[in-house]
Design an enzyme around this catalytic site. Sequence first.
Site, mmCIF file in Angstrom:
data_model
loop_
_atom_site.group_PDB
_atom_site.id
_atom_site.type_symbol
_atom_site.label_atom_id
_atom_site.label_comp_id
_atom_site.label_asym_id
_atom_site.label_seq_id
_atom_site.Cartn_x
_atom_site.Cartn_y
_atom_site.Cartn_z
ATOM 1 N N HIS A 1 0.872 -1.187 0.000
ATOM 2 C CA HIS A 1 0.000 0.000 0.000
ATOM 3 C C HIS A 1 0.902 1.228 0.000
ATOM 4 C CE1 HIS A 1 -3.076 2.858 1.652
ATOM 5 N NE2 HIS A 1 -3.826 2.162 0.828
ATOM 6 N N PHE A 2 0.873 1.979 -1.115
ATOM 7 C CA PHE A 2 1.802 3.085 -1.318
ATOM 8 C C PHE A 2 3.231 2.541 -1.224
ATOM 9 C CE2 PHE A 2 -2.003 5.360 -0.354
ATOM 10 C CZ PHE A 2 -1.933 6.533 -1.088
#
Length: 496
Positions: A47-48
Amino acid sequence: MMNKNQIKKIIPYDEPFLWVDEIESISARTIVGYKSTSENEPHFKGHFVGFPIMPGVLVIEGIAQTATILLRKKIGSSHKNKHLLAYQVRSAFFYEPIFPGQRIKYKIELLGFYGDKIANFKGEAFVNNKRKCEARFSIAIVDKDEFKKRFLEEQNTPTVHTKLPPLKIGNLFAKIPIIQGGMAVRVSLHNLAGNVAKNGGVGIIAVSGMNDPNEVKSEIKKARKIAGPKGIIGINIMGVIARFTKLVKAAMEEKVDLVIQGAGFRKDIFEMGRKYNIPIFSMASSAKVAKKGEEMGAATIVVEGKDAGGHLGFPKGHDFRKTIDIVKDVVKAVKTPIIAAGGIFDGKDIVEMLRAGAKGVQMATRFVATKECDVHQKFKEAYLKAKKEDVVIIHSPVGLPGRAIKNSFVKKVLEGKAPKPDPVKCQGCIGMACDRSYCILDALENARKGDLENGLIFAGSNVWRVNKIVSVKELMEELTTEANKILKNQPLISIN
């Protein structure tokens, strides 16, 4: 006031689903709790990438869970018989991101509690006393036994279909439960696949026989342009081909909707599917192979019987079996959705497979005889001229039997006199699997281009029934009309 073990007695969630691990204070209308995050938690990986940020949905989950602790205290001892469901988030504002390793403070206020059924809340998340998020949401209180009973009733309520049901597999949705078979070499390309998808089915591009990954990407792009934003485009590929990984990777990079893999069982395809989040459809001609596909993570099992065209999944020593018989076996053996393939010709056949437990069908032969099919007109005319006795089983260099229309080339194959591959020109298209009895790539390419005397014309057992060339739209309408006419008088009943 409460540590994590005490909280688990109220919210019996297993890790990693519990998103509150301390309660500082509780009053009649407010509660304050905490969640200490770690940089190593799996939620943050991916995530990111390179700059991990805590997913916002987890912040909302932590706020909601903290709110349920307050609500359960308010309900009293009877709360153990209740499910508390955060069913409506009316607003959620994120002022700044929260990063892995930070300690989150939740502050929740009960705004209203109505008839012991609905509670409205305002929740906030802080890090170092700095507000990061604010949400307003409702929680529904439902009896566990009533909820379970209602859920099970809905799950087991028969659905009566008086028309062909759509094909739903994961996130894929096709209006018509028909997958157009992937026919190599270059028989089903972008024009056919794109038009099938445009008309509500699932269009499949056959990439076996291609060498350049860019050709794969180009065909998918062209098909999508025809199909439109809602059209479903997949690829079909043989597991034995030498350039398997490169071609599949190219299709996945182009974000193809699904991959159908046959002719050899490969494990690496499932790893690639998970990496690119693309469903893998495994082909099987027995319950044993179907179970293997399910265990590996296949989204769907394409069950192919003896009446299919091209390569058949019945190696030497295995009995040729009808599709309907294999489908009935596989339905009992696996929970994975099933697609029936092999010899399916009309609406009656489609309904028969759905009644046997299939979620849809795969058809190939009928789609060759369409205006949009990407082969030479002479290839299509061979389908129109074929008689029942012209359809024969031959040996393929792949090591599997194949079904084709008898012509001068096929006669040579049957007599063992087919021309041997030229070692200088050999492309190694199927690697070590090839027995070098003849060059199947050249034979299929010749037929596709219209050189039928030196070509191999694969076809299904019902090819002799094809009597006209129509548009894809006309064919789809014909098949659905036939099926719907049957279902109107004899509905299809399925369990949700």
